[in-house]
Write an enzyme that holds these catalytic residues in place. Structure first.
Site, PDB file in Angstrom:
ATOM      1  N   ARG A   5      31.213 -46.167  37.713  1.00 48.89           N
ATOM      2  CA  ARG A   5      30.997 -46.129  38.803  1.00 48.89           C
ATOM      3  C   ARG A   5      30.463 -44.624  38.861  1.00 48.89           C
ATOM      4  O   ARG A   5      30.888 -44.038  37.825  1.00 48.89           O
ATOM      5  CB  ARG A   5      32.050 -45.918  40.126  1.00 48.89           C
ATOM      6  CG  ARG A   5      32.271 -47.548  40.675  1.00 48.89           C
ATOM      7  CD  ARG A   5      31.405 -47.681  41.742  1.00 48.89           C
ATOM      8  NE  ARG A   5      31.771 -48.484  42.167  1.00 48.89           N
ATOM      9  CZ  ARG A   5      31.322 -50.049  41.624  1.00 48.89           C
ATOM     10  NH1 ARG A   5      30.448 -50.114  41.107  1.00 48.89           N
ATOM     11  NH2 ARG A   5      31.716 -50.889  43.347  1.00 48.89           N
TER      12      ARG A   5
ATOM     13  N   HIS B 179      21.567 -47.430  40.946  1.00 46.43           N
ATOM     14  CA  HIS B 179      22.776 -49.023  41.254  1.00 46.43           C
ATOM     15  C   HIS B 179      22.384 -50.256  41.571  1.00 46.43           C
ATOM     16  O   HIS B 179      22.813 -50.769  42.346  1.00 46.43           O
ATOM     17  CB  HIS B 179      23.588 -48.207  42.959  1.00 46.43           C
ATOM     18  CG  HIS B 179      25.391 -48.742  42.758  1.00 46.43           C
ATOM     19  ND1 HIS B 179      26.049 -48.496  43.348  1.00 46.43           N
ATOM     20  CD2 HIS B 179      24.936 -50.168  42.483  1.00 46.43           C
ATOM     21  CE1 HIS B 179      27.171 -48.686  42.898  1.00 46.43           C
ATOM     22  NE2 HIS B 179      26.399 -49.982  42.421  1.00 46.43           N
TER      23      HIS B 179
END
Ligand code: NDP
Ligand code: OXD
Length: 310
Positions: free
Chosen positions: A225, A273
């Site tokens: 993350r 992502h």
């Protein structure tokens, strides 16, 4: 049994509804915010749900996260108490992540950026690479994604080190755990791959202190993350030469704001992502099977725990 689908951020609720109906056309699915009678909802399937919105279901038996990382659920200060939370662990997701890790480890290992520069200058220049057997790739996080990726890397002949919260022993890998294991883990790495979940303990873990413990000229790959990284500290490590390159799939703010320094940094590779994703064909059967199991008294699959954070 009624199931509520509440999916925010970059996904279509209708696409997912169709995926669930392909598993079982008889399902009573409600799409947020059309909840109907809240007392009829026994399961919710969420991704970046509206915080506070899950307290209105008195008969809720299970919360299913549509992806692997559950921090968006745990950041809800009004989670219903005592409702189990399941996440996705899926072979395709796991394979995709390993592909991503292999791609970028090999790109750095074979010094591909230099090759491209020589090509652009029409130069026929040999770019040597180190022996994989002398090159250690380190994984922060040795769970479903980290372990599988680490195994693939080990099987290519690299040395592999792994860092986890609890103690582990894995064939052909040097394993470290806990805060006291972090320094010894970092010391011998050529590349550091972050596949940690985002928790109170791991937030901001890629900071000046950690980066200083890596050997000079090492590389960093983050598919965990964005909040694992202190961006300014990472940029400083790239600028000082401590790091030779960084590949980043995840960011504090997504999409990454256009003015962010990562976009134009010569040593940074950005991906949007997309290291690994959950697709309806792969995960809908698992989620519906889990919901039916829980409602018939079986333990939830791939359960996560609030006190652990993952
Ligand atoms: P798992 O829960 O299976 O594994 C987590 C690993 O991290 C475990 O090895 C765990 O240790 C370790 N860990 C957790 N907390 C700590 C800590 N405080 N100190 C040291 N180690 C710790 O997760 P997954 O492998 O399935 O997924 C990891 C993350 O990858 C997700 O949470 C998500 O953020 C990210 N992800 C990113 C995607 C992308 O496209 N970029 C796609 C999917 C996921 P232990 O083994 O001891 O429990
Ligand atoms: C996930 C992700 O956590 O896609 O599943 O990031």
């Amino acid at each position: 049994m009624a199931i509520l689908i509440q999916i925010g951020e970059f996904h279509s609720q209708e696409t997912w509804r169709d995926g669930f109906l392909a598993v079982d056309p008889e399902l009573d699915l409600r799409l947020w915010p059309d909840v109907g009678d809240p007392a009829e909802i026994e399961a919710v399937i969420v991704w970046h749900h509206v915080h506070g919105s899950l307290t209105q279901f008195p008969n809720l038996k299970v919360i299913c996260n549509l992806g692997a990382g559950v921090e968006a659920i745990f950041h809800d200060p009004d989670l219903p108490a005592d409702v189990p939370i399941s996440r996705v662990v899926d072979p395709r997701l796991t394979r995709s992540m390993a592909e991503y890790v292999l791609l970028h480890v090999l790109r750095y290992h074979r010094r591909f950026a230099e090759n491209q520069e020589f090509q652009a200058a029409r130069q026929w220049k040999y770019v040597p690479s180190d022996d994989a057997a002398d090159t250690t790739i380190g994984f922060l996080g040795m769970g479903a994604l980290g372990l599988h990726s680490a195994e693939k890397i080990r099987n290519l002949g690299f040395r592999v080190a792994g860092w986890s919260r609890t103690e582990k022993s894995i064939e052909g890998m040097e394993m470290y755990h806990g805060p006291e294991g972090l320094g010894p883990f970092l010391g011998g790495l050529k590349m550091l791959v972050c596949l940690l979940p985002l928790t109170a303990e791991t937030s901001g873990i890629i900071n000046n202190d950690l980066l200083a413990q890596l050997p000079d000229d090492s590389f960093f790959i983050n598919a965990g993350r964005g909040q694992h990284v202190v961006d300014e500290d990472l940029l400083a490590a790239l600028d000082s030469g401590k790091l030779s390159g960084a590949t980043l799939d995840v960011f504090h703010v997504e999409p990454l704001p256009k003015e962010h320094a990562f976009w134009t940094h010569p040593k940074v590779t950005i991906t949007p992502h997309n290291a690994a994703d959950s697709f309806p064909r792969d995960v809908c059967p698992q989620i519906i099977g889990n919901i039916k199991g829980v409602l018939s008294g079986k333990p939830p699959m791939n359960e996560v725990k609030l006190d652990r954070g993952y």
